[in-house]
Design a protein around this motif. Structure first.
Motif, PDB file in Angstrom:
ATOM      1  N   ASN A 155      33.729  46.298  47.225  1.00  0.00           N
ATOM      2  CA  ASN A 155      33.265  44.945  46.917  1.00  0.00           C
ATOM      3  C   ASN A 155      34.449  43.984  47.001  1.00  0.00           C
ATOM      4  O   ASN A 155      35.419  44.134  46.253  1.00  0.00           O
ATOM      5  N   LYS A 161      34.901  41.028  45.936  1.00  0.00           N
ATOM      6  CA  LYS A 161      35.183  40.349  44.678  1.00  0.00           C
ATOM      7  C   LYS A 161      35.993  41.250  43.751  1.00  0.00           C
ATOM      8  O   LYS A 161      36.964  40.802  43.113  1.00  0.00           O
ATOM      9  N   ASP A 162      35.598  42.523  43.667  1.00  0.00           N
ATOM     10  CA  ASP A 162      36.356  43.473  42.847  1.00  0.00           C
ATOM     11  C   ASP A 162      37.774  43.639  43.375  1.00  0.00           C
ATOM     12  O   ASP A 162      38.732  43.747  42.611  1.00  0.00           O
ATOM     13  N   ASN A 204      40.178  40.813  42.455  1.00  0.00           N
ATOM     14  CA  ASN A 204      40.569  40.794  41.042  1.00  0.00           C
ATOM     15  C   ASN A 204      41.395  42.010  40.632  1.00  0.00           C
ATOM     16  O   ASN A 204      41.890  42.078  39.502  1.00  0.00           O
ATOM     17  N   ALA A 205      41.546  42.962  41.548  1.00  0.00           N
ATOM     18  CA  ALA A 205      42.187  44.231  41.200  1.00  0.00           C
ATOM     19  C   ALA A 205      43.708  44.105  41.135  1.00  0.00           C
ATOM     20  O   ALA A 205      44.326  43.487  41.990  1.00  0.00           O
ATOM     21  N   VAL A 247      39.547  50.050  42.196  1.00  0.00           N
ATOM     22  CA  VAL A 247      38.482  49.610  43.095  1.00  0.00           C
ATOM     23  C   VAL A 247      37.852  50.770  43.847  1.00  0.00           C
ATOM     24  O   VAL A 247      36.646  50.794  44.089  1.00  0.00           O
TER      25      VAL A 247
END
Length: 345
Positions: free
Chosen positions: A247, A249-250, A253-254, A260
């Motif tokens: 993803n 988005k994930d 932000n990781a 992830v």
């Protein structure tokens, strides 16, 4: 082959028989340990002898180049022959998977124009089992500028050329290879998604996942480049949509990449390993991509898994034999050579 009935039964039987011609892991390991002279003897008398002997008449190539050319010609011949045996659905789906040849060559052209140094005088060994011919890539390779290359794409008149043209346009205006590659892969996926949509079954799903994993790979590599501050990534590029397991988005932000990929198939590549560099991490992720493709060869004896896995086996052999040829020519440690090979067991 449109309009023909699918011929999975015949095609899969033929490709399973042909797969016996690929080198086993033990044979590859033996070639890596045997040295360059032993490798030349194998090419002279073994499975690549016809392609290799045709190169011996040329005085323009080094011994290593002759082996590289023999590998290219033989694998290209095998893949084209396999594709010609397919009809209907498997032919259409194989066309999508084999188009990775064009994508590979597109990326080489992009890097050729992004390079600030002197360009390689010897023509690149193109992957020619896709839709576009050597003449197309050779003309682009010899272009003096991006503008000239784009003009030659237009004059060639193949709609697949537009995939590269838009990426060259981005490179021309941004001078940023990552942004250009993003455009390239985005347009490549978009072009072939239409072909896949005609097959809403498990065979089409395999190819859809293949394209999605290509997106995953690009996004994972972008995350790594942004974290190490690579020069190319200073002009921010967005993650690509449409990944198979990751993803975006994930990922954005990781702080730790394993957060992830932990619940995805990619985690198999890293779960028991520690890495000394980002390049080592990237290599293991890439090897997992190959491992997944090759593993499908024995999943369904009458499905697209067989031609899909056969293509992967052929391309893995191309890569592995090149690694062995270069490694033995430069007398590298055999264990290091074997450690760089794509697993085929």
């Amino acid at each position: 082959m449109r309009g023909h009935e699918e011929n999975y039964s015949y095609l899969c039987a033929a490709l399973r028989a042909r797969a016996a011609r690929f080198y086993t892991w033990e044979e590859l390991s033996s070639l890596a340990r045997g040295g360059f002279e032993s490798l030349k003897s194998e090419f002279l008398e073994g499975r690549y002898s016809e392609s290799y002997r045709s190169q011996l008449l040329s005085s323009l190539s080094s011994p290593l180049r002759k082996i590289e050319l023999a590998i290219m010609f033989e694998i290209t011949r095998r893949l084209r022959s396999a594709h010609l045996k397919a009809q209907g659905e498997p032919h259409e789906l194989m066309s999508v998977v084999l188009s990775q040849a064009d994508l590979h060559n597109f990326r080489i052209i992009l890097r050729r124009f992004a390079s600030k140094g002197s360009h390689q005088e010897q023509e690149y060994l193109w992957h020619l089992y896709g839709d576009l011919p050597r003449k197309f890539f050779k003309n682009l390779w010899e272009s003096d500028s991006i503008t000239m290359a784009r003009e030659r794409i237009y004059l060639f008149g193949n709609p697949r050329g537009a995939i590269l043209d838009s990426a060259l346009a981005v490179l021309q205006t941004s001078k940023n290879l990552i942004l250009a590659e993003r455009e390239l892969i985005l347009n490549y996926i978009g072009y072939y998604e239409t072909s896949i949509s005609r097959f809403p079954n498990k065979n089409g799903a395999i190819v859809k996942e293949y394209l999605g994993r290509l997106v995953d790979l690009w996004n994972l590599n972008l995350w790594l480049k942004q974290r190490i501050g690579a020069e190319e990534s200073r002009s921010s590029a967005d993650y690509l949509p449409g990944g198979a397991w990751i993803n975006p988005k994930d990922l954005s932000n990781a702080k730790v990449i394993t957060d992830v990929i932990r619940w995805t198939p990619w985690y198999k590549a890293v779960r028991t390993k520690t890495f000394n560099s980002t390049m080592e991490f990237q290599w293991h992720i890439q090897r997992e991509f190959w491992r997944w493709q090759i593993s499908l060869f024995r999943k369904d004896p009458l499905g697209f898994e067989v031609p899909f896995g056969y293509i992967a086996k052929a391309l893995a052999e191309w890569s592995n034999l090149n690694i062995i040829a270069i490694g033995t020519a430069f007398r590298l440690n055999p264990d290091k050579i074997i450690g760089r090979l794509i697993p085929i067991k």
